[in-house]
Write a protein that holds these residues in place. Sequence first.
Motif, mmCIF file in Angstrom:
data_model
loop_
_atom_site.group_PDB
_atom_site.id
_atom_site.type_symbol
_atom_site.label_atom_id
_atom_site.label_comp_id
_atom_site.label_asym_id
_atom_site.label_seq_id
_atom_site.Cartn_x
_atom_site.Cartn_y
_atom_site.Cartn_z
ATOM 1 N N ILE A 258 0.841 -1.196 0.000
ATOM 2 C CA ILE A 258 0.000 0.000 0.000
ATOM 3 C C ILE A 258 0.877 1.248 0.000
ATOM 4 N N MET A 259 1.900 1.206 0.852
ATOM 5 C CA MET A 259 2.856 2.317 0.901
ATOM 6 C C MET A 259 3.556 2.468 -0.447
ATOM 7 N N LYS B 91 2.478 1.735 -3.368
ATOM 8 C CA LYS B 91 1.572 2.345 -4.345
ATOM 9 C C LYS B 91 1.521 3.857 -4.167
ATOM 10 N N LYS B 92 1.529 4.270 -2.914
ATOM 11 C CA LYS B 92 1.479 5.711 -2.633
ATOM 12 C C LYS B 92 2.727 6.403 -3.170
ATOM 13 N N ILE B 93 3.880 5.758 -2.970
ATOM 14 C CA ILE B 93 5.135 6.354 -3.447
ATOM 15 C C ILE B 93 5.148 6.399 -4.973
ATOM 16 N N ALA C 111 2.669 6.543 -6.930
ATOM 17 C CA ALA C 111 1.729 7.581 -7.372
ATOM 18 C C ALA C 111 2.393 8.950 -7.310
ATOM 19 N N LYS C 112 3.224 9.134 -6.290
ATOM 20 C CA LYS C 112 3.905 10.410 -6.094
ATOM 21 C C LYS C 112 4.861 10.730 -7.251
ATOM 22 N N LEU D 77 -6.222 2.550 -1.864
ATOM 23 C CA LEU D 77 -4.902 3.051 -1.485
ATOM 24 C C LEU D 77 -4.628 2.791 -0.007
ATOM 25 N N ASP D 78 -5.557 2.060 0.619
ATOM 26 C CA ASP D 78 -5.377 1.664 2.008
ATOM 27 C C ASP D 78 -5.845 0.229 2.170
#
Lengths: 173, 494
Positions: B118-119, B121-123, B125-126, B136-137
């Motif tokens: 999940i983390m 994916k967030k990175i 996306a950034k 996203l969670d």
Amino acid sequence: MSTGKKLIAHSAENNAQHEFTFKNDYDFYYKNQKLKFDIIEEADGFTLVSIQGVKYPVEIVSQKQNTYEILVNGVSYTFSIETPFSLKRKLMLANNADKSGKVKVKAPMPGKILDILVMTGQKVNKGDTLLILEAMKMQNTIMAQNAGIVQSISVKANDIVAKDDVLVEINQE
Amino acid sequence: MIKSILIVNRGEIACRIARTARRMGIVTFGIRTRKEPNAVYLSAVDKILDFPDTDGKVAEFLDIENLIALAKNNKIEAVHPGYGYLAENAHFAKRCREEGIKYIGPAPEVIQAMGDKIMAKKIAAKCKVPMLGGSLDSVKDVAEAAKLAQKVGFPVIIKAAAGGGGRGMRIVRTEAELPVMFKLATSEAQSAFGDPSVFIEKYLENPKHIEFQVVADSHGNVVHLGERECSVQRKHQKLLEEAPSPALDEKLRAKMAKAAVALAKEVQYESLGTVEFLLDKFGNFFFMEMNTRIQVEHPVTEAITGLDLVELQIRIASGEKLPVTQKEVSLNGWAIECRINAEDVQSGFAPSMGTIRRMRLPQGNNIRIDTGIMEGSEITPYFDSMVAKLIVHGKTRKEAIESTLQALRQFHVKGIKTTIPFCKAVMLNKVYRNGSFDTSFIETEMDSMVHREEKEEFIAALLATYFYTHETTPVVSSESSIDPWVLKRRIKHL
């Protein structure tokens, strides 16, 4: 042309029949042709069958009475050796068994039963998940191959099962 | 430069690491366990350490504190985790750092960030790496899962947040399947990774699986070493890989490489890593995950780049600069890796256990075999089923395929069933050969899971009849036990 004893190798996979006639242990005939072949034990422990100039690495995996599982080039073939009479009887019996309607669900691989999702007497449809088997760290769902009523469950959660152990019996509808 | 390495792994990867480390003049230490005290990898290392007796609740190569104690007591400078086991365990990397042991791999924070899908994916996306829709969670329960699935549309895939290596994933095609699959995914995530949290993603039907090898040093240099094509998979387990991919042209390769490098830079990556993408038929690619370790299939990249990836890992961990710049990296020819597993392909890839009685390995300048077993080795249910990796290098893809087929025909193992006949079937498959295969290849394009050479069935029939008439039964595989009837017959004939 030989007039010796007849033996038929009957495939367990596709019902193919290969008929051999032989006079003694060493003269094999196939379709009226005498077969020339050698079984070679190589120095490094491999067994090869040499026939018509081609060598095939072979291995006998198992023998159960008249049934042999043989690897040729690593591919598995299972044959039962039958006389014309025993083959006839075998095919007849197999034909009758198909109509009995009881289907045994066997373990496709050794492993541990994680969860059982059905109960005795329960009605199941084809494709329903019966139980979950863990093998080599993978969870495998064992599904019903046909619709019917669960007749018996021979395992419980956390049981260790061997390959081909009967897990569930389903009475076909 | 690092002077000593403790290899906290077994099998072929332990042999692989030891080979490079010893060539570099580094003292290598291997760990002997009770499960396989005579394993081949122990003869590949300079010094053998016995794993202490424990209650056996934790597998040896997962037992962080005992492994660290081994390294400390023997004053070993660095540890190499290989793949699997502790290779992506942030806690282990952190404990190494606390104890002053060099961990050959990225920093624990990076492992943590990328290991948490999940983390990650967030990175991603950034830094604007393309991605599939979904949560996203982590998803708490079936109800929430159903809601999300409705939003992105079926099919969806449930993945373990702590997952990787193709485990802890379930595809859901209809809402009715969701409850069972959710339960399976969470329980598998819990048992495999010790963390039941899962997330949901739109499931891309039949993509290609393409991964980019990146390598970054502690001086801010990041270089990519091209891609690997890993689309020949069964239940998300890779069976056969190649580099480069027949699906990529220069333009797409540059685009995907740029995304992979951007991601590595974003997390200040240091060491060897792999960015995995899914590629659809239209050339759209989506970020899947980043692996913070050496991969099983790394030899195909080594073959086409001429670089030793384990050496790069060790040099980076020693604080050296990358020996190559992006311009100096060239991809030469084509390489294919076949995983030779102890599996009975004809019985649904069931594990085949037993003793390796005999082995014949193919040989040639373009052939590499990485293995951790030899004649007499036992294949037990304790470990995964990989017996060997066959890596073949050719000038073109066509040449590589032909050479691989040739090598497979010279590769014989006696005592267990292997995936060799399967690999042959892949090499001869039309869709594989024209390069248009995707991850559904095994299910949809293979009529038979094994390649049968001409006359094989006849030979088997003949042999069975021959042995029947001779009543001698040199049964060699330990898969079978002696049938009492056979025994009786044998005794009679004595």
